[in-house]
Design an enzyme around this catalytic site. Structure first.
Site, PDB file in Angstrom:
ATOM      1  N   GLU A   1       0.797  -1.240   0.000  1.00 38.55           N
ATOM      2  CA  GLU A   1       0.000   0.000   0.000  1.00 38.55           C
ATOM      3  C   GLU A   1       0.826   1.286   0.000  1.00 38.55           C
ATOM      4  O   GLU A   1       0.300   2.346  -0.318  1.00 38.55           O
ATOM      5  CB  GLU A   1      -0.995   0.005   1.168  1.00 38.55           C
ATOM      6  CG  GLU A   1      -0.344   0.229   2.510  1.00 38.55           C
ATOM      7  CD  GLU A   1      -1.203   1.043   3.443  1.00 38.55           C
ATOM      8  OE1 GLU A   1      -2.388   1.242   3.165  1.00 38.55           O
ATOM      9  OE2 GLU A   1      -0.665   1.478   4.469  1.00 38.55           O
TER      10      GLU A   1
ATOM     11  N   ASN B   1      -5.240   1.008   3.983  1.00 31.85           N
ATOM     12  CA  ASN B   1      -5.997   2.244   3.774  1.00 31.85           C
ATOM     13  C   ASN B   1      -5.472   3.066   2.600  1.00 31.85           C
ATOM     14  O   ASN B   1      -6.157   3.970   2.130  1.00 31.85           O
ATOM     15  CB  ASN B   1      -5.978   3.094   5.049  1.00 31.85           C
ATOM     16  CG  ASN B   1      -4.583   3.338   5.573  1.00 31.85           C
ATOM     17  OD1 ASN B   1      -3.809   2.394   5.783  1.00 31.85           O
ATOM     18  ND2 ASN B   1      -4.231   4.586   5.785  1.00 31.85           N
ATOM     19  N   HIS B   2      -4.257   2.748   2.111  1.00 31.35           N
ATOM     20  CA  HIS B   2      -3.727   3.448   0.931  1.00 31.35           C
ATOM     21  C   HIS B   2      -3.824   2.608  -0.342  1.00 31.35           C
ATOM     22  O   HIS B   2      -3.209   2.962  -1.361  1.00 31.35           O
ATOM     23  CB  HIS B   2      -2.272   3.865   1.165  1.00 31.35           C
ATOM     24  CG  HIS B   2      -2.119   4.943   2.192  1.00 31.35           C
ATOM     25  ND1 HIS B   2      -2.597   6.218   2.018  1.00 31.35           N
ATOM     26  CD2 HIS B   2      -1.560   4.917   3.431  1.00 31.35           C
ATOM     27  CE1 HIS B   2      -2.338   6.950   3.094  1.00 31.35           C
ATOM     28  NE2 HIS B   2      -1.713   6.183   3.969  1.00 31.35           N
TER      29      HIS B   2
ATOM     30  N   HIS C   1       0.879  -1.547   8.958  1.00 29.42           N
ATOM     31  CA  HIS C   1       0.353  -0.171   8.923  1.00 29.42           C
ATOM     32  C   HIS C   1       1.160   0.828   9.744  1.00 29.42           C
ATOM     33  O   HIS C   1       1.389   1.931   9.261  1.00 29.42           O
ATOM     34  CB  HIS C   1      -1.112  -0.077   9.355  1.00 29.42           C
ATOM     35  CG  HIS C   1      -1.616   1.345   9.442  1.00 29.42           C
ATOM     36  ND1 HIS C   1      -1.816   2.133   8.328  1.00 29.42           N
ATOM     37  CD2 HIS C   1      -1.914   2.140  10.510  1.00 29.42           C
ATOM     38  CE1 HIS C   1      -2.242   3.339   8.698  1.00 29.42           C
ATOM     39  NE2 HIS C   1      -2.293   3.366  10.021  1.00 29.42           N
TER      40      HIS C   1
END
Ligand code: FE2
Length: 269
Positions: free
Chosen positions: A39, A67-68, A175
């Site tokens: 990501e 989330n990316h 993350h």
């Protein structure tokens, strides 16, 4: 089977560390399959097709997101043809899928990607969702189940371990980009709260420090950039699963720049 899991690859410095070291480590540790998180792989935000081709060319077999995942729009065209997944608790209408299944050494293997709630986009509850997903996989006779839990909060990752430790083979956290020192095998489940980034190790979560420092001093935003030059690190977990999908050994591998690798064994309960 021996599986390698690389955490967040952050930009070109991360990709170059894999180019330099990955295939040698795969040979030295007899690795059968390699997973990595994509990501942040393209200048810290998302994944381009060019960088996907590059990373698969270095020996990565499939990649997970977070989330990316959608920061580079061309990812939308890659999900159908590349072994890439995104968190499964995005709404059903979101492009892509959250699970990847393959056959490895005669065993069915499932790799799942989940995203936590704390400071993350509004997505479905990962805890309630994963219970039914695991039940479905078990009913199909799949015992080799690996989860990338992409989350900010350590508590969410540890709670997932206690929910699923008897049902899945590994839960690897991603993350935060900052590695935790808790690699362990708990009731046959390989666990670490965060694998840590592969990329620059002398900035702020793999990025130039100027913008984050200014943000915290003034409240002003700015675009995070990956440095052109930096001190680097490669971090990965290597774990071994038996025929029943239980983890029987695990180690953390770190390489600083071009120095010899550092190997740390997992704590086994
Ligand atoms: Fe993330």
């Amino acid at each position: 089977m021996k599986i390698a899991f690389i955490g967040d690859i952050v930009g070109k410095p991360g990709r170059l560390m894999l180019k330099k070291h990955l295939q040698r480590v795969q040979q030295e540790h007899y690795i059968d399959f390699t997973i990595a998180n994509y990501e942040n792989a393209s200048h810290g935000f998302g994944l381009t097709q060019k960088n996907a081709d590059e990373l698969f060319g270095y020996g990565i077999d499939m990649m997970t997101g977070g989330n990316h995942s959608f920061d580079k729009k061309e990812i939308l065209t890659l999900f159908d043809t590349y072994p890439l997944i995104r968190p499964m608790n995005y709404p059903k209408t979101t492009p892509g899928r959250g699970i990847y299944q393959t056959t490895l050494l005669g065993r069915e293997v499932a790799i799942l990607n989940l995203m936590g709630h704390y400071t993350m986009p509004l997505v479905d509850n990962p805890f309630t969702m994963i219970v039914s997903e695991i039940a479905t996989l078990k009913s199909e006779g799949i015992k080799h189940i690996i989860i990338d839990m992409h989350a900010e909060a350590s508590s969410e990752k540890q709670a997932l371990l206690h929910m699923l430790k008897e049902d899945v083979s590994a839960i690897l956290g991603t993350h935060t980009h900052v590695a935790t020192d808790d690699l362990s095998i708990v009731d046959g489940c390989c666990y670490i709260t965060d694998v840590g980034l592969t990329g620059c190790r002398d900035g702020v979560i793999g990025m130039c420090s100027e913008v984050p420092v200014r943000r915290f001093l003034t409240g002003l935003g700015g675009h995070f950039d990956v440095p052109d030059k930096c001190k680097t690190i490669l971090q990965m977990i290597v774990f071994e699963l038996n025929d029943e999908g239980r983890c029987i050994g695990a180690e953390k591998i770190k390489i600083y720049d071009d120095k010899p690798k550092i190997v740390t064994q997992a704590w086994m309960d």
